[in-house]
Design an enzyme around this catalytic site. Sequence first.
Site, PDB file in Angstrom:
ATOM      1  N   GLU A 252       0.879  -1.169   0.000  1.00 14.51           N
ATOM      2  CA  GLU A 252       0.000   0.000   0.000  1.00 14.51           C
ATOM      3  C   GLU A 252       0.915   1.216   0.000  1.00 14.51           C
ATOM      4  O   GLU A 252       1.539   1.541   1.007  1.00 14.51           O
ATOM      5  CB  GLU A 252      -0.917  -0.011   1.233  1.00 14.51           C
ATOM      6  CG  GLU A 252      -1.812  -1.221   1.340  1.00 14.51           C
ATOM      7  CD  GLU A 252      -2.826  -1.320   0.207  1.00 14.51           C
ATOM      8  OE1 GLU A 252      -3.121  -0.277  -0.435  1.00 14.51           O
ATOM      9  OE2 GLU A 252      -3.307  -2.420  -0.061  1.00 14.51           O
ATOM     10  N   CYS A 286      -2.491   8.855   2.980  1.00 16.02           N
ATOM     11  CA  CYS A 286      -2.209   8.338   1.631  1.00 16.02           C
ATOM     12  C   CYS A 286      -3.247   8.798   0.612  1.00 16.02           C
ATOM     13  O   CYS A 286      -2.936   8.959  -0.566  1.00 16.02           O
ATOM     14  CB  CYS A 286      -2.160   6.813   1.649  1.00 16.02           C
ATOM     15  SG  CYS A 286      -0.800   6.156   2.626  1.00 16.02           S
TER      16      CYS A 286
END
Length: 478
Positions: A252, A286
Amino acid sequence: MEDYILKQSLWIGGEYRPAATYTELKNPYNLEHIADIAVAGKNDVLDAIASAEQALAKLASLPAFVRAEILEKVAGFLKEEREECAKIISQEAAKPLKAARAEVDRTIMTYTFASHEARRIHGETVPMDAAPGGEGRLAFTVREPIGVIAAITPFNFPMNLVAHKVGPAIAAGNPVVLKPASQTPLSAYKIAELFHRAGLPEGALNVVTGSGRSVGDILMKDERIKMITFTGSPEVGRYIRENSGLKRVTLELGSNSAVIVDKGVNLEKVIPRIVTGAFSYQGQVCISIQRIFVHEKLLEVFTEQFVEEVKKLKTGNPLDEDTDISALISRGDVQRTKEWVDEAVASGAGIKIGGSNSDGIYQPTVLVDVDASEKVSCEEIFAPVVHINRFRTMDEAIEMVNDSKYGLQAGIFTNDIHHGLQAAKRLEVGGVMINDIPTFRVDQMPYGGVKLSGMGREGIKYAVEEMTELKLISFKME
């Protein structure tokens, strides 16, 4: 008499273990010395792996309901100690206290979802007689633990992103060696204590702190590690992927998330939501909004109202109840952010608000007329900086969003169902949020990206699939 400074040792085999060396942990906001953190040596990491491997058979043999009950107990402990956990996050990560409390609440949900998934890991029957030669056979699949998992987590969600790795791993019967971010280790050690209190077998969760490169290299090379799950930068993710051999790897990674604001939307509703998506936790998320594309008919009024909403944000000490924006994770990140913004301005971008910093806090910043080649646009800034650009047609907006090496999530606000479906089909991302911000996430949904944003999916059910092996069993009934 000096104030007491916590000396945080390693967690290996169900107990604390001292290390040969320790390093200072400082509060990013005021640089106060808050703890001394163990630095794991090679033998410490190898011992953690050995401890996890020894726990594998015991953990995997626990009935599903027992693993579920352990996870439920951890969620219960977090509810009881919510305020303490929020203050740990706030101190070590400079996360505003109200955001830290929200993270603890999400962590509770993540472990709760993990407890649910532990009870429903299952396979399926396979119609063998669908092919010639398969007649007279009964076949089914089962999911089995993959083995010892190395989890490497970032600073920005030090409890919930740990939960997204540890929760599904324990649910599926896999022991874990956890390497938390160097700036936020206390959250991880707290979780290890809670799992120990909840009855997790010794060695099923080990926490080692230290240099990301030195610890990570050992984890990558050790054949007892069967999977690495990593959240962090694309550069480190690529290094892990290229050096992990045949281990399973889920990554990720970063993003420069974009949102499209179509003509005709209600700006009074949309703008506060976009401000939240752009500036929550100083933009160190993110899926934080970095690029805003607004239809040319709305551009002027959108920009004016957006800046007015940004002015409402309060900067200050993360432990103050009314703080919205506090210090970036390091003074080096403040300097990097300043350099990127200055570069964009030198190339013709305009600053509508912000652009300055003090005491580790970079002021919420809104740019306009930013070229797509500028770092503040094409790289992940991970700071409270956004830019607003115009578009004429939906085709143009989608092309601008897709003009990125990243592809985690994107958002679009529109009243036109055709534009929404067009965006859903054509946006090159792992998740499209229609009439919401790309920063939206709930913890049971599949989450992950394409391009340099990573590979594999999190979200408990989907992570369990990544963390188990599928076995086929076939009976010939003759």
